[in-house]
Write an enzyme that holds these catalytic residues in place. Sequence first.
Site, PDB file in Angstrom:
ATOM      1  N   ASP A  82       0.641   8.912 -13.100  1.00 44.31           N
ATOM      2  CA  ASP A  82      -0.201   9.999 -12.114  1.00 44.31           C
ATOM      3  C   ASP A  82       0.211  11.472 -11.886  1.00 44.31           C
ATOM      4  O   ASP A  82      -0.707  12.020 -11.710  1.00 44.31           O
ATOM      5  CB  ASP A  82      -0.548   9.354 -10.944  1.00 44.31           C
ATOM      6  CG  ASP A  82      -1.414   8.251 -10.796  1.00 44.31           C
ATOM      7  OD1 ASP A  82      -2.271   7.974 -11.735  1.00 44.31           O
ATOM      8  OD2 ASP A  82      -1.322   7.108 -10.210  1.00 44.31           O
ATOM      9  N   HIS A  95       7.207   3.217  -9.036  1.00 45.06           N
ATOM     10  CA  HIS A  95       6.485   2.025  -9.541  1.00 45.06           C
ATOM     11  C   HIS A  95       6.776   0.461  -9.340  1.00 45.06           C
ATOM     12  O   HIS A  95       7.697   0.387  -8.943  1.00 45.06           O
ATOM     13  CB  HIS A  95       6.298   2.137 -10.999  1.00 45.06           C
ATOM     14  CG  HIS A  95       5.004   1.586 -11.783  1.00 45.06           C
ATOM     15  ND1 HIS A  95       4.866   0.321 -11.916  1.00 45.06           N
ATOM     16  CD2 HIS A  95       3.866   1.960 -12.026  1.00 45.06           C
ATOM     17  CE1 HIS A  95       3.723  -0.084 -12.191  1.00 45.06           C
ATOM     18  NE2 HIS A  95       2.931   1.092 -12.333  1.00 45.06           N
ATOM     19  N   HIS A 118      -2.752   3.729  -5.167  1.00 45.67           N
ATOM     20  CA  HIS A 118      -3.026   3.517  -6.541  1.00 45.67           C
ATOM     21  C   HIS A 118      -3.634   4.484  -7.270  1.00 45.67           C
ATOM     22  O   HIS A 118      -2.831   5.422  -7.589  1.00 45.67           O
ATOM     23  CB  HIS A 118      -4.037   2.075  -6.345  1.00 45.67           C
ATOM     24  CG  HIS A 118      -4.195   1.282  -7.569  1.00 45.67           C
ATOM     25  ND1 HIS A 118      -3.835   1.334  -8.656  1.00 45.67           N
ATOM     26  CD2 HIS A 118      -5.216   0.192  -7.645  1.00 45.67           C
ATOM     27  CE1 HIS A 118      -4.277   0.652  -9.551  1.00 45.67           C
ATOM     28  NE2 HIS A 118      -5.031  -0.108  -8.894  1.00 45.67           N
ATOM     29  N   ARG A 138     -10.261   2.895 -16.884  1.00 43.12           N
ATOM     30  CA  ARG A 138     -10.070   1.520 -16.401  1.00 43.12           C
ATOM     31  C   ARG A 138     -11.084   0.658 -16.566  1.00 43.12           C
ATOM     32  O   ARG A 138     -10.581  -0.866 -16.698  1.00 43.12           O
ATOM     33  CB  ARG A 138      -9.170   1.497 -14.929  1.00 43.12           C
ATOM     34  CG  ARG A 138      -8.784   0.176 -14.533  1.00 43.12           C
ATOM     35  CD  ARG A 138      -7.529  -0.345 -15.644  1.00 43.12           C
ATOM     36  NE  ARG A 138      -6.359   0.526 -15.724  1.00 43.12           N
ATOM     37  CZ  ARG A 138      -5.336   0.635 -15.030  1.00 43.12           C
ATOM     38  NH1 ARG A 138      -5.256  -0.024 -13.990  1.00 43.12           N
ATOM     39  NH2 ARG A 138      -4.219   1.495 -15.268  1.00 43.12           N
ATOM     40  N   ARG A 162      -7.474 -18.779  -4.939  1.00 40.94           N
ATOM     41  CA  ARG A 162      -7.287 -18.981  -3.475  1.00 40.94           C
ATOM     42  C   ARG A 162      -5.999 -19.390  -2.986  1.00 40.94           C
ATOM     43  O   ARG A 162      -5.773 -20.658  -3.068  1.00 40.94           O
ATOM     44  CB  ARG A 162      -8.394 -20.336  -3.280  1.00 40.94           C
ATOM     45  CG  ARG A 162      -8.760 -20.275  -1.767  1.00 40.94           C
ATOM     46  CD  ARG A 162      -7.912 -20.095  -0.664  1.00 40.94           C
ATOM     47  NE  ARG A 162      -8.188 -20.459   0.385  1.00 40.94           N
ATOM     48  CZ  ARG A 162      -7.392 -20.468   1.546  1.00 40.94           C
ATOM     49  NH1 ARG A 162      -5.977 -20.337   1.363  1.00 40.94           N
ATOM     50  NH2 ARG A 162      -7.850 -20.824   2.729  1.00 40.94           N
ATOM     51  N   ARG A 182       4.115   5.818 -19.877  1.00 43.99           N
ATOM     52  CA  ARG A 182       2.984   6.977 -19.932  1.00 43.99           C
ATOM     53  C   ARG A 182       3.371   8.309 -19.449  1.00 43.99           C
ATOM     54  O   ARG A 182       2.528   9.244 -20.072  1.00 43.99           O
ATOM     55  CB  ARG A 182       1.563   6.267 -19.124  1.00 43.99           C
ATOM     56  CG  ARG A 182       1.231   4.961 -19.525  1.00 43.99           C
ATOM     57  CD  ARG A 182       0.279   4.478 -18.491  1.00 43.99           C
ATOM     58  NE  ARG A 182       1.089   4.182 -17.300  1.00 43.99           N
ATOM     59  CZ  ARG A 182       0.508   3.412 -15.875  1.00 43.99           C
ATOM     60  NH1 ARG A 182      -0.719   3.261 -15.938  1.00 43.99           N
ATOM     61  NH2 ARG A 182       1.235   3.549 -14.964  1.00 43.99           N
ATOM     62  N   ILE A 216       6.300  10.875  -1.947  1.00 40.94           N
ATOM     63  CA  ILE A 216       5.885  11.842  -2.949  1.00 40.94           C
ATOM     64  C   ILE A 216       4.880  11.133  -4.000  1.00 40.94           C
ATOM     65  O   ILE A 216       5.398  10.300  -4.749  1.00 40.94           O
ATOM     66  CB  ILE A 216       7.005  12.481  -3.583  1.00 40.94           C
ATOM     67  CG1 ILE A 216       7.811  12.978  -2.430  1.00 40.94           C
ATOM     68  CG2 ILE A 216       6.587  13.710  -4.634  1.00 40.94           C
ATOM     69  CD1 ILE A 216       7.500  13.977  -1.505  1.00 40.94           C
ATOM     70  N   MET A 217       3.626  11.439  -3.946  1.00 40.31           N
ATOM     71  CA  MET A 217       2.641  10.833  -4.715  1.00 40.31           C
ATOM     72  C   MET A 217       2.872  11.152  -6.156  1.00 40.31           C
ATOM     73  O   MET A 217       3.140  12.282  -6.354  1.00 40.31           O
ATOM     74  CB  MET A 217       1.190  11.131  -4.308  1.00 40.31           C
ATOM     75  CG  MET A 217       0.935  10.522  -3.192  1.00 40.31           C
ATOM     76  SD  MET A 217       1.154   8.723  -2.836  1.00 40.31           S
ATOM     77  CE  MET A 217       1.295   8.631  -0.965  1.00 40.31           C
TER      78      MET A 217
HETATM   79  N1  COA Z   1       8.442   8.823  -2.718  1.00 45.62           N
HETATM   80  C1  COA Z   1       9.417   8.900  -1.941  1.00 45.62           C
HETATM   81  N2  COA Z   1      10.055   7.556  -1.759  1.00 45.62           N
HETATM   82  C2  COA Z   1       9.517   6.488  -2.431  1.00 45.62           C
HETATM   83  C3  COA Z   1       8.574   6.540  -3.229  1.00 45.62           C
HETATM   84  C4  COA Z   1       7.805   7.865  -3.445  1.00 45.62           C
HETATM   85  N3  COA Z   1       6.834   8.133  -4.222  1.00 45.62           N
HETATM   86  N4  COA Z   1       8.420   5.547  -3.948  1.00 45.62           N
HETATM   87  C5  COA Z   1       9.266   4.677  -3.533  1.00 45.62           C
HETATM   88  N5  COA Z   1       9.839   5.149  -2.572  1.00 45.62           N
HETATM   89  C6  COA Z   1      11.055   4.550  -1.746  1.00 45.62           C
HETATM   90  C7  COA Z   1      10.362   4.041  -0.674  1.00 45.62           C
HETATM   91  O1  COA Z   1      10.085   4.614   0.515  1.00 45.62           O
HETATM   92  C8  COA Z   1      11.367   2.793  -0.439  1.00 45.62           C
HETATM   93  O2  COA Z   1      12.567   3.411   0.369  1.00 45.62           O
HETATM   94  P1  COA Z   1      13.204   2.476   1.428  1.00 45.62           P
HETATM   95  O3  COA Z   1      13.799   1.476   0.831  1.00 45.62           O
HETATM   96  O4  COA Z   1      14.098   3.620   1.960  1.00 45.62           O
HETATM   97  O5  COA Z   1      12.136   2.330   2.647  1.00 45.62           O
HETATM   98  C9  COA Z   1      11.826   2.718  -1.744  1.00 45.62           C
HETATM   99  O6  COA Z   1      11.753   3.610  -2.463  1.00 45.62           O
HETATM  100  C10 COA Z   1      10.944   1.533  -2.290  1.00 45.62           C
HETATM  101  O7  COA Z   1       9.650   1.416  -2.153  1.00 45.62           O
HETATM  102  P2  COA Z   1       8.450   0.689  -2.182  1.00 45.62           P
HETATM  103  O8  COA Z   1       7.087   1.508  -1.756  1.00 45.62           O
HETATM  104  O9  COA Z   1       8.795  -0.669  -1.350  1.00 45.62           O
HETATM  105  O10 COA Z   1       8.352   0.288  -3.340  1.00 45.62           O
HETATM  106  P3  COA Z   1       7.372  -0.421  -4.568  1.00 45.62           P
HETATM  107  O11 COA Z   1       8.047  -0.876  -5.784  1.00 45.62           O
HETATM  108  O12 COA Z   1       7.069  -1.315  -3.791  1.00 45.62           O
HETATM  109  O13 COA Z   1       6.351   0.903  -4.658  1.00 45.62           O
HETATM  110  C11 COA Z   1       4.661   2.138  -5.202  1.00 45.62           C
HETATM  111  C12 COA Z   1       5.541   1.161  -5.398  1.00 45.62           C
HETATM  112  C13 COA Z   1       3.920   2.634  -6.219  1.00 45.62           C
HETATM  113  C14 COA Z   1       3.764   1.838  -4.026  1.00 45.62           C
HETATM  114  C15 COA Z   1       5.577   3.274  -4.627  1.00 45.62           C
HETATM  115  O14 COA Z   1       6.352   3.819  -5.368  1.00 45.62           O
HETATM  116  C16 COA Z   1       4.674   4.493  -4.002  1.00 45.62           C
HETATM  117  O15 COA Z   1       4.041   4.415  -3.052  1.00 45.62           O
HETATM  118  N6  COA Z   1       4.533   5.796  -4.886  1.00 45.62           N
HETATM  119  C17 COA Z   1       3.696   6.813  -4.365  1.00 45.62           C
HETATM  120  C18 COA Z   1       2.254   6.132  -4.770  1.00 45.62           C
HETATM  121  C19 COA Z   1       1.979   6.414  -6.229  1.00 45.62           C
HETATM  122  O16 COA Z   1       2.222   7.333  -6.966  1.00 45.62           O
HETATM  123  N7  COA Z   1       1.285   5.332  -6.372  1.00 45.62           N
HETATM  124  C20 COA Z   1       0.814   5.376  -8.156  1.00 45.62           C
HETATM  125  C21 COA Z   1       1.325   4.220  -8.606  1.00 45.62           C
HETATM  126  S1  COA Z   1       1.097   4.271 -10.423  1.00 45.62           S
END
Ligand code: COA
Length: 380
Positions: A317, A266, A227, A342, A361, A275, A261-262
């Site tokens: 981010d 999304h 997050h 926020r 709940r 954004r 990769i952070m």
């Molecule tokens: N880097 C590499 N691969 C990524 C990725 C990333 N940042 N985000 C998603 N993927 C890949 C996942 O590994 C997954 O691959 P798979 O299906 O082969 O396992 C697929 O894309 C779906 O990922 P998932 O985590 O289930 O997507 P989501 O929509 O549920 O998750 C996040 C959204 C934000 C949690 C996810 O994209 C993430 O962890 N991003 C990095 C953290 C981040 O930037 N957070 C800030 C959000 S504003």
Amino acid sequence: MTTDSSSSQTVPASSGLRGQSAGSTAIATVGKAGVGLTYRGYAIEELAARSSFAEVAYLLLYGALPGRAELDAFQQRLKSAQSLPKPLEQVLERIPRTAHPMDVLRTGCSMLGVLEPEHNFQEQDRVAERLLATFPSMLVYWHHFGATGERIDTEAQGDSIAEHYLALLHQQPPDAEAGRALDVSMILYAEHEFNASTFACRVCAATLSDFYSCITAGIGTLRGPLHGGANEAAMELIQPLKTREEAREDLLGRLGRKEKIMGFGHAVYKVSDPRNAINKEWSRRLSARAPDGYLYEVSDEIESIMQREKNLFANADFFSATVYHFVGIPTSHFTPLFVMARTAGWAAHIKEQRSNNKLIRPNADYVGPAPRPYRSLDER
Ligand code: COA
């Protein structure tokens, strides 16, 4: 399927409640048609170009953009609430220098709730404004005391929360471009519908708990790297790289090792994060004044590779990391800055939850053992 190590029971992978509505809100829309973000009906692009964070915070808290007199009064209230009470300063002085700044804000929020409790819900606006005003002061007071032992004055500085924070941090007034860059970033981070931390605030609010407890729940939830913590992790990735070639080599290696990769992807947006273009433009603009402005090129290369190799777009981010870095903000403050912004959205949601409350709940799908007889200790 994943294994719950405490019981060796297999549980189906969680859907994370994706795509499900968990309630109604009149505060924001996220990802309608895959892309957009609006606060109370206003497009984020217009707010970022034409508004200030103070106007946006007022819009979120009170439902309408302020007129001139309302804005002046609001800003005056924020300014007069920026100083910290002495017992809070004493608590901040006792938090070790090695602590994570998010833990500082979580603790500072709790302590303020002890010193200035919310006695009843009529006080909620006072508490919301006090927290908006004091979070920058708390963070920077602790920052300087830990680094040098100096007790800085947290009296209001500058014309905005962003300028107050930068002036306290650098102990000199910020230039106009740095102040505006941070103010815009705070507009972008101010609100995002039922994201994890806001939902945590609403769950807490729905128990009729006090305002400080709700915000503390939000801070704890925002702290995680999936997050709010993503902007710090993005900076750690970007900072050691100097050229596009280095960025390409590093990133392809990470993708080969299946690293996440952070700052990319999304849970709600499917096409792009609205954004990002705004942050990216600010990062490009600020790179001209920074000694390591080449980090903008590095970031641009990483963004291209992620799009090409993984079809993933940069979220808010990713480029906010270099925006903050180019105006001289330490990386460990990135997620706390997210808190400072926020808090406006969290406060709006706490108020909205309280205004039409029902305890949150949900049920769970039980996947554990079927009913079975209890065996006494000697029979096991
Ligand atoms: N880097 C590499 N691969 C990524 C990725 C990333 N940042 N985000 C998603 N993927 C890949 C996942 O590994 C997954 O691959 P798979 O299906 O082969 O396992 C697929 O894309 C779906 O990922 P998932 O985590 O289930 O997507 P989501 O929509 O549920 O998750 C996040 C959204 C934000 C949690 C996810 O994209 C993430 O962890 N991003 C990095 C953290 C981040 O930037 N957070 C800030 C959000 S504003």
